[in-house]
Design a protein around this motif. Structure first.
Motif, PDB file in Angstrom:
ATOM      1  N   GLY A 175       4.309  11.004   7.037  1.00  0.00           N
ATOM      2  CA  GLY A 175       3.996  11.987   5.710  1.00  0.00           C
ATOM      3  C   GLY A 175       4.883  10.194   4.893  1.00  0.00           C
ATOM      4  N   PRO A 176       5.637   9.508   5.359  1.00  0.00           N
ATOM      5  CA  PRO A 176       6.546   8.462   4.349  1.00  0.00           C
ATOM      6  C   PRO A 176       5.664   7.074   4.605  1.00  0.00           C
ATOM      7  CG  PRO A 176       8.203   8.955   5.841  1.00  0.00           C
ATOM      8  CD  PRO A 176       6.900   9.621   5.983  1.00  0.00           C
ATOM      9  N   ALA A 177       4.279   7.189   5.659  1.00  0.00           N
ATOM     10  CA  ALA A 177       3.761   6.073   5.504  1.00  0.00           C
ATOM     11  C   ALA A 177       2.551   5.575   4.484  1.00  0.00           C
ATOM     12  CB  ALA A 177       2.818   6.054   7.704  1.00  0.00           C
ATOM     13  N   ILE A 178       1.767   7.042   3.643  1.00  0.00           N
ATOM     14  CA  ILE A 178       0.602   7.236   3.228  1.00  0.00           C
ATOM     15  C   ILE A 178       1.152   6.915   1.863  1.00  0.00           C
ATOM     16  CG2 ILE A 178      -1.093   9.081   1.770  1.00  0.00           C
ATOM     17  CD1 ILE A 178      -0.560  10.818   4.850  1.00  0.00           C
ATOM     18  N   PRO A 179       1.943   7.120   0.791  1.00  0.00           N
ATOM     19  CA  PRO A 179       2.816   6.434  -0.149  1.00  0.00           C
ATOM     20  C   PRO A 179       3.053   4.581   0.128  1.00  0.00           C
ATOM     21  CG  PRO A 179       4.709   7.820   0.699  1.00  0.00           C
ATOM     22  CD  PRO A 179       3.433   8.113   1.292  1.00  0.00           C
ATOM     23  N   LEU A 180       4.013   4.733   0.970  1.00  0.00           N
ATOM     24  CA  LEU A 180       4.849   2.981   1.057  1.00  0.00           C
ATOM     25  C   LEU A 180       3.518   2.503   1.463  1.00  0.00           C
ATOM     26  CD1 LEU A 180       7.350   3.896   3.124  1.00  0.00           C
ATOM     27  CD2 LEU A 180       7.162   3.963   1.032  1.00  0.00           C
ATOM     28  N   ILE A 181       2.739   2.610   2.241  1.00  0.00           N
ATOM     29  CA  ILE A 181       1.250   1.895   2.580  1.00  0.00           C
ATOM     30  C   ILE A 181       0.261   1.885   1.160  1.00  0.00           C
ATOM     31  CG2 ILE A 181      -0.944   1.352   3.970  1.00  0.00           C
ATOM     32  CD1 ILE A 181       0.681   2.429   6.296  1.00  0.00           C
ATOM     33  N   ALA A 182      -0.037   2.406   0.653  1.00  0.00           N
ATOM     34  CA  ALA A 182      -0.730   2.416  -0.729  1.00  0.00           C
ATOM     35  C   ALA A 182      -0.043   1.727  -1.386  1.00  0.00           C
ATOM     36  CB  ALA A 182      -0.622   4.105  -1.024  1.00  0.00           C
ATOM     37  N   THR A 183       1.695   2.076  -1.899  1.00  0.00           N
ATOM     38  CA  THR A 183       2.085   1.629  -2.921  1.00  0.00           C
ATOM     39  C   THR A 183       2.166  -0.081  -2.365  1.00  0.00           C
ATOM     40  OG1 THR A 183       3.637   3.073  -3.040  1.00  0.00           O
ATOM     41  CG2 THR A 183       4.093   0.668  -3.807  1.00  0.00           C
ATOM     42  N   GLN A 184       2.513  -0.051  -0.297  1.00  0.00           N
ATOM     43  CA  GLN A 184       3.271  -1.730  -0.504  1.00  0.00           C
ATOM     44  C   GLN A 184       2.014  -2.526  -0.372  1.00  0.00           C
ATOM     45  OE1 GLN A 184       6.046  -2.937   0.329  1.00  0.00           O
ATOM     46  NE2 GLN A 184       5.662  -4.732   0.874  1.00  0.00           N
ATOM     47  N   VAL A 185       0.983  -2.056   0.002  1.00  0.00           N
ATOM     48  CA  VAL A 185      -0.588  -3.010  -0.390  1.00  0.00           C
ATOM     49  C   VAL A 185      -0.566  -2.845  -1.701  1.00  0.00           C
ATOM     50  CG1 VAL A 185      -3.133  -3.209   0.600  1.00  0.00           C
ATOM     51  CG2 VAL A 185      -0.979  -2.241   2.334  1.00  0.00           C
ATOM     52  N   THR A 186      -0.683  -2.547  -2.402  1.00  0.00           N
ATOM     53  CA  THR A 186      -1.511  -2.328  -3.302  1.00  0.00           C
ATOM     54  C   THR A 186      -1.120  -3.455  -4.415  1.00  0.00           C
ATOM     55  OG1 THR A 186      -2.380   0.073  -3.557  1.00  0.00           O
ATOM     56  CG2 THR A 186      -1.950  -1.560  -5.790  1.00  0.00           C
ATOM     57  N   GLN A 187       1.034  -3.657  -4.365  1.00  0.00           N
ATOM     58  CA  GLN A 187       1.630  -4.753  -4.923  1.00  0.00           C
ATOM     59  C   GLN A 187       1.551  -5.706  -5.057  1.00  0.00           C
ATOM     60  OE1 GLN A 187       5.026  -2.621  -3.960  1.00  0.00           O
ATOM     61  NE2 GLN A 187       5.194  -1.580  -6.366  1.00  0.00           N
ATOM     62  N   GLU A 188       1.477  -6.051  -3.343  1.00  0.00           N
ATOM     63  CA  GLU A 188       1.123  -7.637  -2.628  1.00  0.00           C
ATOM     64  C   GLU A 188      -0.730  -7.726  -2.443  1.00  0.00           C
ATOM     65  OE1 GLU A 188       2.443  -7.379   1.443  1.00  0.00           O
ATOM     66  OE2 GLU A 188       4.348  -6.879   0.653  1.00  0.00           O
ATOM     67  N   HIS A 189      -1.011  -7.470  -2.121  1.00  0.00           N
ATOM     68  CA  HIS A 189      -2.767  -7.740  -2.098  1.00  0.00           C
ATOM     69  C   HIS A 189      -3.882  -6.640  -3.326  1.00  0.00           C
ATOM     70  CE1 HIS A 189      -1.606  -9.438   2.011  1.00  0.00           C
ATOM     71  NE2 HIS A 189      -1.199  -8.472   1.747  1.00  0.00           N
ATOM     72  N   GLY A 190      -3.138  -6.016  -3.980  1.00  0.00           N
ATOM     73  CA  GLY A 190      -4.583  -5.436  -4.957  1.00  0.00           C
ATOM     74  C   GLY A 190      -5.114  -3.861  -4.370  1.00  0.00           C
ATOM     75  N   PRO A 191      -5.960  -3.244  -5.300  1.00  0.00           N
ATOM     76  CA  PRO A 191      -6.308  -2.457  -5.049  1.00  0.00           C
ATOM     77  C   PRO A 191      -7.282  -1.952  -4.247  1.00  0.00           C
ATOM     78  CG  PRO A 191      -6.484  -2.399  -7.325  1.00  0.00           C
ATOM     79  CD  PRO A 191      -5.331  -3.171  -6.883  1.00  0.00           C
ATOM     80  N   ARG A 192      -8.380  -3.320  -3.945  1.00  0.00           N
ATOM     81  CA  ARG A 192      -9.461  -3.488  -3.029  1.00  0.00           C
ATOM     82  C   ARG A 192      -8.684  -3.940  -2.048  1.00  0.00           C
ATOM     83  NH1 ARG A 192     -12.270  -7.847  -6.698  1.00  0.00           N
ATOM     84  NH2 ARG A 192     -10.001  -8.253  -7.517  1.00  0.00           N
TER      85      ARG A 192
END
Length: 428
Positions: A243-260
């Motif tokens: 449950g926590p992994a999906i939104p946290l990974i989406a947000t963390q990776v997008t913020q640090e590395h971008g959507p691509r």
């Protein structure tokens, strides 16, 4: 290890016109599903929302789905599953089209996005129960059918996030929502062309009332230790890891590395699920849930590699291994449910299975933001890896789960028919 006879069982051989249509419908649905987290994360971040908002938007859909899917199971056992699935696809086509318009016009309000998610969840609750009952009707080799569908869905998962990342980067999140709506349109068309074989006469018997059907499904569910045991463990997994992994990974990776890069991470996960599905097509363990639980240990890498802050190539490698483990578990689990449960209650049992599996997911997703703010995103994701390891070990510790012997080589067992009441004559 015992191989199932692909020519035995209740349905036709695997690759037929109708199974091909169902196979295509599931692939298209998965394609849109895997594009959606990228669009939600990037779109909501673009309009000033944070990880908590992304988690709430995802939780709205999952909560509505988990709350209504049991009723969807009763509908699926009483009415035409094909028509119910088509109707659900049409509803989601409309709702995702509305979301696309909102992002195209810049009118993005969190509560409205949550309402759209809830509508999608309700439609999915009508759609999903019929999937379990459809597979055994279209293919005799249930494990091979589940493996093939898993590979197709994994291929969609491989392509979906990458395509979504490119669409977000070079166009807008609204285009991803529009594409998602298109997948539901194509899925509905495939199901419209699908012809299911007729049900056996025993499955067409007159049923009781709605409440009686619910009670009967619950009775069948709780009578199987291996079934409710897995669901109980899965609830813990959803709160502490998935449950926590999906939104946290989406947000963390997008913020640090971008959507691509987030798209690449999900594509690596999808590549792993393709591998896991291919392995499940070939490997036929006698104790399927034991083998699946062992494979599930690998899924701990999904939150852990992001939580550890590894470089992108290492994150992709870890996600690939995690995807393979989860995919293999998914085929073992789906096949066990579809072959161990009588067909006339299968849709209801599958609904209880899905509801129980996802009941705690919205809790985990809703708590993702507060937990990340309190302990830090990386610590929460690392803890999720530990929880996954403990959950896999817990399933192996339950004798009913690790000792369940496969049954897909035999015909599905019907529910016992009540004995006729005999007239009592005079005693001599």
């Amino acid at each position: 290890m015992r191989k199932a006879d692909p020519d035995s069982g209740p349905g036709p051989k695997l690759w037929s016109r109708d199974f091909g249509l169902f196979f295509t419908a599931r692939s298209l649905a998965k394609l849109g599903e895997t594009m959606l987290p990228v669009a939600l994360a990037a779109g909501l971040l673009q309009y000033g929302y944070g990880a908590g908002a992304v988690g709430l938007a995802m939780a709205a859909s999952v909560a509505c789905f988990a709350g209504l899917v049991i009723f969807g199971g009763v509908f699926a056992d009483r009415f035409s599953t094909r028509l119910l699935m088509i109707g659900a696809d049409v509803v989601r086509l409309v709702s995702q089209s509305v979301a696309a318009v909102m992002f195209f016009t810049g009118h993005v309000v969190l509560w409205e996005i949550c309402v759209i998610g809830a509508v999608n969840g309700a439609a999915s609750a009508i759609f999903q129960p019929g999937v379990a009952g459809t597979v055994p009707r279209l293919a005799a080799d249930v494990q091979a059918a589940n493996g093939a569908i898993r590979v197709a869905e994994s291929g969609s998962q491989l392509a979906g996030p990458a395509v979504a990342g490119l669409l977000v980067a070079f166009a807008s999140p609204g285009l991803v929502f529009a594409a998602h709506a298109g997948t539901f349109a194509l899925s509905a068309l495939c199901l419209l062309l699908l012809k299911l074989p007729p049900l056996p006469a025993a499955d067409r018997s007159v049923r009781g009332g709605f409440r009686k059907d619910l009670v009967e499904g619950w009775r069948e569910f709780r009578s199987r230790t291996w079934l409710w045991g897995v669901i109980a463990v899965w609830c813990v997994l959803q709160i502490g890891a998935s449950g926590p992994a999906i939104p946290l990974i989406a947000t963390q990776v997008t913020q640090e590395h971008g959507p691509r890069v987030y798209g690449l991470i999900n594509s690596a996960l999808g590549a792993g699920t393709v591998i896991g599905g291919l392995i499940a097509l070939r490997l036929r363990p006698r104790r399927m849930l034991r083998a699946g639980s062992l494979a599930l240990f690998a899924f701990a890498l999904f939150p852990a590699v992001v939580g550890a802050g590894l470089d992108v190539p290492w994150m992709m490698a870890g996600c690939a291994v995690a995807g393979a483990g989860m995919s293999f578990w998914g085929v073992m689990w789906a096949t066990s449910v579809q072959t161990q449960v009588p067909r006339e209650v299968l849709n209801r049992i599958h609904a209880y299975d899905v509801a129980g599996s996802l009941a705690m997911a919205p809790v985990g997703q809703a708590l993702a933001g507060p937990a990340a703010n309190t302990f830090g995103t990386h610590h929460v994701l690392l803890a999720g890896g530990v929880v996954t390891l403990l959950c896999a070990a817990a399933m192996l510790a339950v004798p009913g789960i690790r000792g369940l012997v496969r049954a897909d080589a035999q015909p599905l067992r019907p529910l016992p028919a009540p004995e006729p009441v005999r007239a009592q004559g005079p005693t001599k």
